[in-house]
Design an enzyme around this catalytic site. Structure first.
Site, PDB file in Angstrom:
ATOM      1  N   HIS A  18       4.258   9.987  -6.464  1.00 40.58           N
ATOM      2  CA  HIS A  18       2.891   9.553  -6.130  1.00 40.58           C
ATOM      3  C   HIS A  18       1.959  10.761  -6.093  1.00 40.58           C
ATOM      4  O   HIS A  18       0.845  10.718  -6.601  1.00 40.58           O
ATOM      5  CB  HIS A  18       2.853   8.885  -4.745  1.00 40.58           C
ATOM      6  CG  HIS A  18       3.580   7.580  -4.667  1.00 40.58           C
ATOM      7  ND1 HIS A  18       4.578   7.320  -3.750  1.00 40.58           N
ATOM      8  CD2 HIS A  18       3.444   6.424  -5.383  1.00 40.58           C
ATOM      9  CE1 HIS A  18       5.010   6.078  -3.884  1.00 40.58           C
ATOM     10  NE2 HIS A  18       4.352   5.510  -4.879  1.00 40.58           N
ATOM     11  N   LYS A  41       5.177  -6.506   1.324  1.00 40.94           N
ATOM     12  CA  LYS A  41       6.576  -6.044   1.350  1.00 40.94           C
ATOM     13  C   LYS A  41       7.009  -5.757   2.784  1.00 40.94           C
ATOM     14  O   LYS A  41       6.184  -5.399   3.627  1.00 40.94           O
ATOM     15  CB  LYS A  41       6.719  -4.728   0.567  1.00 40.94           C
ATOM     16  CG  LYS A  41       6.514  -4.809  -0.923  1.00 40.94           C
ATOM     17  CD  LYS A  41       6.728  -3.423  -1.537  1.00 40.94           C
ATOM     18  CE  LYS A  41       6.325  -3.349  -2.981  1.00 40.94           C
ATOM     19  NZ  LYS A  41       6.413  -1.974  -3.518  1.00 40.94           N
ATOM     20  N   ARG A  90       5.768   5.337 -14.850  1.00 40.83           N
ATOM     21  CA  ARG A  90       6.937   6.237 -14.915  1.00 40.83           C
ATOM     22  C   ARG A  90       7.749   5.983 -16.171  1.00 40.83           C
ATOM     23  O   ARG A  90       8.124   6.880 -16.878  1.00 40.83           O
ATOM     24  CB  ARG A  90       7.822   6.033 -13.670  1.00 40.83           C
ATOM     25  CG  ARG A  90       7.148   6.441 -12.380  1.00 40.83           C
ATOM     26  CD  ARG A  90       7.859   5.867 -11.198  1.00 40.83           C
ATOM     27  NE  ARG A  90       7.801   4.406 -11.221  1.00 40.83           N
ATOM     28  CZ  ARG A  90       8.458   3.620 -10.415  1.00 40.83           C
ATOM     29  NH1 ARG A  90       9.259   4.125  -9.507  1.00 40.83           N
ATOM     30  NH2 ARG A  90       8.337   2.300 -10.504  1.00 40.83           N
ATOM     31  N   SER A 128      10.102   4.794  -3.994  1.00 38.20           N
ATOM     32  CA  SER A 128      10.211   4.828  -2.534  1.00 38.20           C
ATOM     33  C   SER A 128      11.503   4.154  -2.068  1.00 38.20           C
ATOM     34  O   SER A 128      12.175   4.656  -1.166  1.00 38.20           O
ATOM     35  CB  SER A 128       8.998   4.134  -1.909  1.00 38.20           C
ATOM     36  OG  SER A 128       7.820   4.775  -2.310  1.00 38.20           O
TER      37      SER A 128
HETATM   38  N1  COA Z   1       6.074   7.981  -8.493  1.00 35.45           N
HETATM   39  C1  COA Z   1       6.996   7.482  -7.682  1.00 35.45           C
HETATM   40  N2  COA Z   1       7.131   6.199  -7.408  1.00 35.45           N
HETATM   41  C2  COA Z   1       6.262   5.368  -7.977  1.00 35.45           C
HETATM   42  C3  COA Z   1       5.261   5.816  -8.829  1.00 35.45           C
HETATM   43  C4  COA Z   1       5.188   7.190  -9.102  1.00 35.45           C
HETATM   44  N3  COA Z   1       4.272   7.697  -9.909  1.00 35.45           N
HETATM   45  N4  COA Z   1       4.571   4.757  -9.260  1.00 35.45           N
HETATM   46  C5  COA Z   1       5.127   3.691  -8.690  1.00 35.45           C
HETATM   47  N5  COA Z   1       6.152   4.061  -7.915  1.00 35.45           N
HETATM   48  C6  COA Z   1       7.066   3.168  -7.200  1.00 35.45           C
HETATM   49  C7  COA Z   1       6.818   3.065  -5.731  1.00 35.45           C
HETATM   50  O1  COA Z   1       7.565   4.026  -5.042  1.00 35.45           O
HETATM   51  C8  COA Z   1       7.281   1.670  -5.461  1.00 35.45           C
HETATM   52  O2  COA Z   1       8.658   1.678  -5.366  1.00 35.45           O
HETATM   53  P1  COA Z   1       9.461   0.664  -4.463  1.00 35.45           P
HETATM   54  O3  COA Z   1       9.104  -0.707  -4.958  1.00 35.45           O
HETATM   55  O4  COA Z   1      10.821   1.091  -4.744  1.00 35.45           O
HETATM   56  O5  COA Z   1       9.026   0.896  -3.070  1.00 35.45           O
HETATM   57  C9  COA Z   1       6.923   0.915  -6.727  1.00 35.45           C
HETATM   58  O6  COA Z   1       6.879   1.883  -7.727  1.00 35.45           O
HETATM   59  C10 COA Z   1       5.580   0.270  -6.720  1.00 35.45           C
HETATM   60  O7  COA Z   1       4.902   0.697  -5.608  1.00 35.45           O
HETATM   61  P2  COA Z   1       3.415   1.115  -5.441  1.00 35.45           P
HETATM   62  O8  COA Z   1       2.936   2.043  -6.489  1.00 35.45           O
HETATM   63  O9  COA Z   1       3.252   1.523  -4.018  1.00 35.45           O
HETATM   64  O10 COA Z   1       2.686  -0.164  -5.756  1.00 35.45           O
HETATM   65  P3  COA Z   1       2.910  -1.521  -5.137  1.00 35.45           P
HETATM   66  O11 COA Z   1       3.363  -2.392  -6.258  1.00 35.45           O
HETATM   67  O12 COA Z   1       3.696  -1.527  -3.898  1.00 35.45           O
HETATM   68  O13 COA Z   1       1.419  -1.782  -4.710  1.00 35.45           O
HETATM   69  C11 COA Z   1      -0.675  -2.781  -4.746  1.00 35.45           C
HETATM   70  C12 COA Z   1       0.702  -2.710  -5.350  1.00 35.45           C
HETATM   71  C13 COA Z   1      -0.737  -2.357  -3.304  1.00 35.45           C
HETATM   72  C14 COA Z   1      -1.593  -1.895  -5.536  1.00 35.45           C
HETATM   73  C15 COA Z   1      -1.052  -4.270  -4.908  1.00 35.45           C
HETATM   74  O14 COA Z   1      -0.077  -5.052  -4.276  1.00 35.45           O
HETATM   75  C16 COA Z   1      -2.380  -4.572  -4.298  1.00 35.45           C
HETATM   76  O15 COA Z   1      -3.388  -4.275  -4.886  1.00 35.45           O
HETATM   77  N6  COA Z   1      -2.384  -5.188  -3.093  1.00 35.45           N
HETATM   78  C17 COA Z   1      -3.604  -5.530  -2.388  1.00 35.45           C
HETATM   79  C18 COA Z   1      -3.845  -7.037  -2.431  1.00 35.45           C
HETATM   80  C19 COA Z   1      -4.304  -7.448  -3.803  1.00 35.45           C
HETATM   81  O16 COA Z   1      -5.348  -7.082  -4.268  1.00 35.45           O
HETATM   82  N7  COA Z   1      -3.468  -8.284  -4.451  1.00 35.45           N
HETATM   83  C20 COA Z   1      -3.721  -8.712  -5.807  1.00 35.45           C
HETATM   84  C21 COA Z   1      -3.218  -7.719  -6.778  1.00 35.45           C
HETATM   85  S1  COA Z   1      -3.489  -8.252  -8.439  1.00 35.45           S
END
Ligand code: COA
Length: 157
Positions: A18, A41, A90, A128
């Site tokens: 990140h 989550k 990634r 993560s």
């Molecule tokens: N390096 C390391 N890990 C990464 C990464 C990077 N560059 N990019 C993504 N990841 C990993 C994260 O660690 C995470 O892993 P995990 O699932 O094992 O914990 C996974 O990829 C995705 O996590 P993250 O990047 O935190 O995104 P997310 O999918 O959890 O978050 C939101 C998505 C928060 C952006 C989305 O749910 C959101 O916008 N929520 C708000 C409500 C909303 O608007 N909903 C409608 C969305 S269309």
């Protein structure tokens, strides 16, 4: 006009992967808001702790601020006067999910665009969940997360 971007995520917890994407965004935009989502989550760390950890880890990046949010990302973007969302890619398999998110967000608010930055090979396998799994089995996670996060994960054991 100052260019502003949002880097959203659950950040449970923030990893070196990140941090790489956020640092790249900080070089490309005048201002970056890291938006820590309450998330549907089941998280290991509370929203407050995830936000505090991210703020500590990113404190050296002067144009980056960290905020938490509990509403739609596009509404958070609008409220913060921001039209650009940055997400990291990634591996190829990330793309399908990311494209779906980007298209849903665009569909809700067509003024908001998503741009993708790619992770370096060194960080492309980090997630993560994997970091939490390795930590829970007493593995060494110091290569994958900033030191503040390693301490926080150790205290969870
Ligand atoms: N390096 C390391 N890990 C990464 C990464 C990077 N560059 N990019 C993504 N990841 C990993 C994260 O660690 C995470 O892993 P995990 O699932 O094992 O914990 C996974 O990829 C995705 O996590 P993250 O990047 O935190 O995104 P997310 O999918 O959890 O978050 C939101 C998505 C928060 C952006 C989305 O749910 C959101 O916008 N929520 C708000 C409500 C909303 O608007 N909903 C409608 C969305 S269309």
């Amino acid at each position: 006009m100052s260019k502003k971007a949002i880097v959203p995520g659950t950040f449970d917890p923030i990893t070196n992967g990140h941090k790489e994407i956020i640092a790249k965004a900080a070089c490309m935009f005048d201002e970056v808001i890291v938006a820590v989502a309450k998330s549907h989550k089941q998280t290991m760390f509370s929203l407050d702790t995830r936000t505090t950890l991210a703020a500590e880890v990113l404190s050296e990046l002067d144009n980056v601020t960290v905020k938490s949010f509990d509403n739609l990302l596009v509404d958070f973007a609008r409220d913060n006067d921001c039209k650009i969302i940055v997400r990291g890619l990634r591996v190829v398999s990330d793309f399908e999910y990311e494209l779906q998110l980007a298209n849903m967000n665009r569909n809700i608010n067509k003024k908001i665009e998503t741009v993708f930055l790619t992770a370096s090979p060194d960080n492309s396998f980090i997630s993560s969940s994997l970091v939490k799994d390795v930590a829970s089995h007493h593995g060494d996670i110091t290569k994958f997360v900033p030191k503040e996060v390693a301490v926080a994960l150790k205290s969870k054991k």
